[in-house]
Design an enzyme around this catalytic site. Structure first.
Site, PDB file in Angstrom:
ATOM      1  N   GLY A 143     -23.890  73.066 -34.319  1.00  0.00           N
ATOM      2  CA  GLY A 143     -25.251  73.570 -34.171  1.00  0.00           C
ATOM      3  C   GLY A 143     -25.305  74.983 -34.714  1.00  0.00           C
ATOM      4  O   GLY A 143     -24.626  75.305 -35.692  1.00  0.00           O
ATOM      5  N   ILE A 145     -24.147  77.894 -33.503  1.00  0.00           N
ATOM      6  CA  ILE A 145     -22.880  78.631 -33.440  1.00  0.00           C
ATOM      7  C   ILE A 145     -21.825  77.982 -34.336  1.00  0.00           C
ATOM      8  O   ILE A 145     -21.175  78.648 -35.149  1.00  0.00           O
ATOM      9  CB  ILE A 145     -22.380  78.690 -31.972  1.00  0.00           C
ATOM     10  CG1 ILE A 145     -23.372  79.498 -31.128  1.00  0.00           C
ATOM     11  CG2 ILE A 145     -20.985  79.268 -31.891  1.00  0.00           C
ATOM     12  CD1 ILE A 145     -23.125  79.410 -29.630  1.00  0.00           C
ATOM     13  N   ARG A 165     -23.978  65.540 -32.547  1.00  0.00           N
ATOM     14  CA  ARG A 165     -24.414  64.416 -31.710  1.00  0.00           C
ATOM     15  C   ARG A 165     -25.369  63.520 -32.478  1.00  0.00           C
ATOM     16  O   ARG A 165     -25.267  62.315 -32.448  1.00  0.00           O
ATOM     17  CB  ARG A 165     -25.088  64.956 -30.444  1.00  0.00           C
ATOM     18  CG  ARG A 165     -25.424  63.911 -29.409  1.00  0.00           C
ATOM     19  CD  ARG A 165     -26.018  64.538 -28.179  1.00  0.00           C
ATOM     20  NE  ARG A 165     -27.305  65.137 -28.438  1.00  0.00           N
ATOM     21  CZ  ARG A 165     -28.456  64.458 -28.531  1.00  0.00           C
ATOM     22  NH1 ARG A 165     -28.468  63.158 -28.353  1.00  0.00           N
ATOM     23  NH2 ARG A 165     -29.577  65.086 -28.771  1.00  0.00           N
ATOM     24  N   VAL A 224     -15.913  78.321 -27.224  1.00  0.00           N
ATOM     25  CA  VAL A 224     -16.962  79.313 -26.962  1.00  0.00           C
ATOM     26  C   VAL A 224     -18.161  78.640 -26.293  1.00  0.00           C
ATOM     27  O   VAL A 224     -19.181  79.273 -26.046  1.00  0.00           O
ATOM     28  CB  VAL A 224     -17.438  80.019 -28.255  1.00  0.00           C
ATOM     29  CG1 VAL A 224     -16.327  80.859 -28.863  1.00  0.00           C
ATOM     30  CG2 VAL A 224     -17.999  79.015 -29.260  1.00  0.00           C
ATOM     31  N   ARG A 226     -18.544  76.129 -23.185  1.00  0.00           N
ATOM     32  CA  ARG A 226     -18.469  76.365 -21.743  1.00  0.00           C
ATOM     33  C   ARG A 226     -17.094  75.947 -21.265  1.00  0.00           C
ATOM     34  O   ARG A 226     -16.492  75.011 -21.822  1.00  0.00           O
ATOM     35  CB  ARG A 226     -19.516  75.534 -20.988  1.00  0.00           C
ATOM     36  CG  ARG A 226     -20.925  76.082 -21.026  1.00  0.00           C
ATOM     37  CD  ARG A 226     -21.076  77.385 -20.233  1.00  0.00           C
ATOM     38  NE  ARG A 226     -22.432  77.884 -20.234  1.00  0.00           N
ATOM     39  CZ  ARG A 226     -22.938  78.737 -21.136  1.00  0.00           C
ATOM     40  NH1 ARG A 226     -22.197  79.195 -22.121  1.00  0.00           N
ATOM     41  NH2 ARG A 226     -24.191  79.150 -21.031  1.00  0.00           N
ATOM     42  N   GLU A 255     -15.484  81.224 -13.887  1.00  0.00           N
ATOM     43  CA  GLU A 255     -15.729  82.600 -14.348  1.00  0.00           C
ATOM     44  C   GLU A 255     -16.315  83.375 -13.180  1.00  0.00           C
ATOM     45  O   GLU A 255     -17.259  82.852 -12.566  1.00  0.00           O
ATOM     46  CB  GLU A 255     -16.721  82.617 -15.520  1.00  0.00           C
ATOM     47  CG  GLU A 255     -16.138  82.020 -16.781  1.00  0.00           C
ATOM     48  CD  GLU A 255     -17.124  82.012 -17.956  1.00  0.00           C
ATOM     49  OE1 GLU A 255     -18.131  82.755 -17.914  1.00  0.00           O
ATOM     50  OE2 GLU A 255     -16.894  81.257 -18.901  1.00  0.00           O
ATOM     51  N   HIS A 274     -16.300  85.909 -21.609  1.00  0.00           N
ATOM     52  CA  HIS A 274     -17.644  85.428 -21.977  1.00  0.00           C
ATOM     53  C   HIS A 274     -18.460  86.559 -22.620  1.00  0.00           C
ATOM     54  O   HIS A 274     -19.541  86.924 -22.138  1.00  0.00           O
ATOM     55  CB  HIS A 274     -18.348  84.894 -20.717  1.00  0.00           C
ATOM     56  CG  HIS A 274     -19.433  83.903 -20.997  1.00  0.00           C
ATOM     57  ND1 HIS A 274     -19.674  82.801 -20.237  1.00  0.00           N
ATOM     58  CD2 HIS A 274     -20.370  83.872 -21.980  1.00  0.00           C
ATOM     59  CE1 HIS A 274     -20.708  82.129 -20.713  1.00  0.00           C
ATOM     60  NE2 HIS A 274     -21.147  82.756 -21.780  1.00  0.00           N
TER      61      HIS A 274
HETATM   62  N1  LIG Z   1     -19.833  82.164 -25.261  1.00  0.00           N
HETATM   63  C1  LIG Z   1     -21.088  82.567 -25.263  1.00  0.00           C
HETATM   64  O1  LIG Z   1     -21.375  83.744 -25.063  1.00  0.00           O
HETATM   65  C2  LIG Z   1     -22.167  81.585 -25.563  1.00  0.00           C
HETATM   66  C3  LIG Z   1     -21.956  80.239 -25.413  1.00  0.00           C
HETATM   67  N2  LIG Z   1     -22.932  79.355 -25.756  1.00  0.00           N
HETATM   68  C4  LIG Z   1     -22.662  77.931 -25.594  1.00  0.00           C
HETATM   69  O2  LIG Z   1     -22.670  77.313 -26.869  1.00  0.00           O
HETATM   70  C5  LIG Z   1     -23.417  76.105 -26.806  1.00  0.00           C
HETATM   71  C6  LIG Z   1     -23.995  75.777 -28.172  1.00  0.00           C
HETATM   72  O3  LIG Z   1     -24.956  76.727 -28.534  1.00  0.00           O
HETATM   73  P1  LIG Z   1     -25.808  76.556 -29.899  1.00  0.00           P
HETATM   74  O4  LIG Z   1     -24.911  76.437 -31.056  1.00  0.00           O
HETATM   75  O5  LIG Z   1     -26.805  77.628 -29.882  1.00  0.00           O
HETATM   76  O6  LIG Z   1     -26.515  75.156 -29.614  1.00  0.00           O
HETATM   77  P2  LIG Z   1     -27.084  74.102 -30.661  1.00  0.00           P
HETATM   78  O7  LIG Z   1     -27.999  73.244 -29.879  1.00  0.00           O
HETATM   79  O8  LIG Z   1     -27.608  74.790 -31.860  1.00  0.00           O
HETATM   80  O9  LIG Z   1     -25.806  73.276 -31.102  1.00  0.00           O
HETATM   81  C7  LIG Z   1     -25.131  72.386 -30.284  1.00  0.00           C
HETATM   82  C8  LIG Z   1     -24.461  71.360 -31.176  1.00  0.00           C
HETATM   83  O10 LIG Z   1     -23.608  70.552 -30.375  1.00  0.00           O
HETATM   84  C9  LIG Z   1     -23.757  69.201 -30.798  1.00  0.00           C
HETATM   85  N3  LIG Z   1     -23.379  68.320 -29.715  1.00  0.00           N
HETATM   86  C10 LIG Z   1     -24.030  68.086 -28.556  1.00  0.00           C
HETATM   87  N4  LIG Z   1     -23.352  67.210 -27.815  1.00  0.00           N
HETATM   88  C11 LIG Z   1     -22.241  66.889 -28.520  1.00  0.00           C
HETATM   89  C12 LIG Z   1     -21.150  66.012 -28.289  1.00  0.00           C
HETATM   90  N5  LIG Z   1     -21.074  65.298 -27.164  1.00  0.00           N
HETATM   91  N6  LIG Z   1     -20.194  65.923 -29.235  1.00  0.00           N
HETATM   92  C13 LIG Z   1     -20.274  66.636 -30.381  1.00  0.00           C
HETATM   93  N7  LIG Z   1     -21.292  67.483 -30.657  1.00  0.00           N
HETATM   94  C14 LIG Z   1     -22.259  67.587 -29.735  1.00  0.00           C
HETATM   95  C15 LIG Z   1     -25.223  69.074 -31.172  1.00  0.00           C
HETATM   96  O11 LIG Z   1     -25.412  67.973 -32.028  1.00  0.00           O
HETATM   97  C16 LIG Z   1     -25.442  70.405 -31.864  1.00  0.00           C
HETATM   98  O12 LIG Z   1     -25.106  70.289 -33.223  1.00  0.00           O
HETATM   99  C17 LIG Z   1     -24.451  76.383 -25.718  1.00  0.00           C
HETATM  100  O13 LIG Z   1     -24.925  75.169 -25.144  1.00  0.00           O
HETATM  101  C18 LIG Z   1     -23.701  77.239 -24.734  1.00  0.00           C
HETATM  102  O14 LIG Z   1     -23.062  76.422 -23.788  1.00  0.00           O
HETATM  103  C19 LIG Z   1     -24.119  79.765 -26.265  1.00  0.00           C
HETATM  104  C20 LIG Z   1     -24.371  81.090 -26.439  1.00  0.00           C
HETATM  105  C21 LIG Z   1     -23.444  82.114 -26.039  1.00  0.00           C
HETATM  106  O1  LIG Z   2     -26.484  81.787 -24.123  1.00  0.00           O
HETATM  107  C1  LIG Z   2     -25.509  81.353 -23.497  1.00  0.00           C
HETATM  108  O2  LIG Z   2     -25.369  80.166 -23.212  1.00  0.00           O
HETATM  109  C2  LIG Z   2     -24.477  82.290 -23.075  1.00  0.00           C
HETATM  110  O3  LIG Z   2     -23.431  81.894 -22.653  1.00  0.00           O
HETATM  111  C3  LIG Z   2     -24.757  83.734 -23.235  1.00  0.00           C
HETATM  112  O4  LIG Z   2     -23.648  84.525 -23.054  1.00  0.00           O
END
Ligand SMILES: NC(=O)C1=CN([C@@H]2O[C@H](COP(=O)(O)OP(=O)(O)OC[C@H]3O[C@@H](n4cnc5c(N)ncnc54)[C@H](O)[C@@H]3O)[C@@H](O)[C@H]2O)C=CC1
Ligand SMILES: O=C(O)C(=O)CO
Length: 317
Positions: A143, A145, A165, A224, A226, A255, A274
């Site tokens: 997605g 990230i 997905r 990165v 969860r 966490e 995080h």
């Molecule tokens: N470490 C941090 O500070 C942060 C962590 N995150 C985490 O990163 C996740 C993703 O964020 P984005 O990229 O913005 O979301 P996004 O919605 O743009 O991308 C998620 C991707 O995962 C894919 N996906 C969903 N279920 C799947 C599965 N079972 N198998 C394979 N691929 C699958 C989707 O098709 C999509 O391409 C968030 O849900 C959050 O948990 C987000 C922001 C900050």
């Molecule tokens: O946007 C999220 O999901 C985060 O984890 C922010 O740190």
């Protein structure tokens, strides 16, 4: 109309927000200072609030999260039927994509290990260094990230395999594109496995013992998304018993991570608290506010909102 805002906004951004409905009442507060009463009175919430404060709300029409992660908000009973849930996906890719490249180098070039050695005044050549160019990277969760990481790894000369997905066209920055049902046969090809997908029921414990054992012993894993994507105790054994070469985690369960857990002491682990995409990063915050304001404009004129989440499943609509 009561609008509760927990997302930090500059003065000019607050003015822009309020101009969209000058008759509404605005309450700005920090996440830590939010009360159940404020949440229950709100018709619109911009920014995260404790999910348990939302339960039973009769007023909430729309919740715009400042996070991309929606875990907690999709639990049964939190949001009432008909409430709109939107997230801030699209804001974090830049900062986290760069962070992941940093983790990749620190692990693949042993620099994290040399820092540990330096602290201990240890002059020692570490083995196991390999090049990024020519390596195979498996990005699970292509997605916002995952895509930013994939683009950077492609630019460094890696062979990039993306997993999503939902079916879509292969973007030019990945060499191969697959779907969730293909993961098991792809793990053994990767030198670097990167997890950047959301946490929901289906992805809980995604990296099981069986899946770790499919990885090459020279491979590293990054997470990165969860912490719940990886079983922490299995990861400990995978690193300790060298089923895999290393791990770089910005998220872990639980966490904050307990100080006395043996995982902290492993040489082949980088654990960060995080921080890869937090909104203390100005570029990220600017993007989060941009998404919220654009959605507020759409809400005001009745246009479909960006980043809508089906809170029954946790999937992006
Ligand atoms: N470490 C941090 O500070 C942060 C962590 N995150 C985490 O990163 C996740 C993703 O964020 P984005 O990229 O913005 O979301 P996004 O919605 O743009 O991308 C998620 C991707 O995962 C894919 N996906 C969903 N279920 C799947 C599965 N079972 N198998 C394979 N691929 C699958 C989707 O098709 C999509 O391409 C968030 O849900 C959050 O948990 C987000 C922001 C900050
Ligand atoms: O946007 C999220 O999901 C985060 O984890 C922010 O740190």
């Amino acid at each position: 109309m009561n609008i509760l805002v927990t997302l930090p906004m500059a003065e000019a951004q607050r003015i822009e927000l309020e101009q969209m409905d000058p008759g509404a009442s605005y309450h700005y507060t920090k996440y830590k200072s939010v009360t159940r009463e404020l949440v229950q009175e709100a018709n619109i919430i911009i920014g995260n609030v404790p999910p348990e404060f939302i339960e039973g709300s009769a007023n909430l029409e729309w919740l715009q999260l400042n996070s991309a992660g929606t875990d907690g908000y999709c639990n049964p009973g939190v949001l009432a039927e008909g409430t709109i849930l939107t997230n801030a996906s699209g804001a974090y890719g830049l900062s986290i994509g760069e962070f992941m490249v940093g983790l990749t180098f620190a692990l693949k070039k042993n620099t994290a290990l040399y820092v540990r050695n330096q602290i201990n005044h240890r002059w020692h050549y570490e083995s196991g260094v390999s090049t990024i160019m020519g390596s195979t990277v498996l990005v699970i969760g292509l997605g916002d990230i995952g895509m930013e990481y994939a683009k950077r790894m492609k630019a460094l000369g890696s062979h990039v395999i993306g997993v999503k997905r939902r079916k879509s066209e292969k973007p030019e920055y990945v060499d191969e594109l697959y779907y969730e049902e293909d993961v098991d046969r792809l793990l053994g090809r990767a030198d670097i496995v990167a997890l950047s997908m959301p946490a929901y029921d289906k992805t809980m414990g995604f990296m099981s013992e069986e899946r770790f054992k499919k990885m090459k012993s020279s491979a590293i894993i990054l997470n990165v998304g969860r912490g719940s994507l990886i079983d922490t105790e299995v990861l400990y054994r995978a690193l300790k018993e060298k089923w895999i070469a290393g791990a770089g985690l910005d998220v872990i369960t639980p966490e904050p991570f307990p100080k006395d857990h043996p995982l902290w002491d492993l040489d082949n682990l980088i654990l960060t608290p995080h921080v890869s995409g937090g909104y203390s990063i100005p570029e990220t915050l600017e993007r989060i506010v941009g998404i919220a304001l654009e959605n507020r404009r759409r809400f005001a004129v009745g246009e479909p909102l960006k980043n809508r989440i089906d809170f029954e499943t946790g999937y992006r609509l």
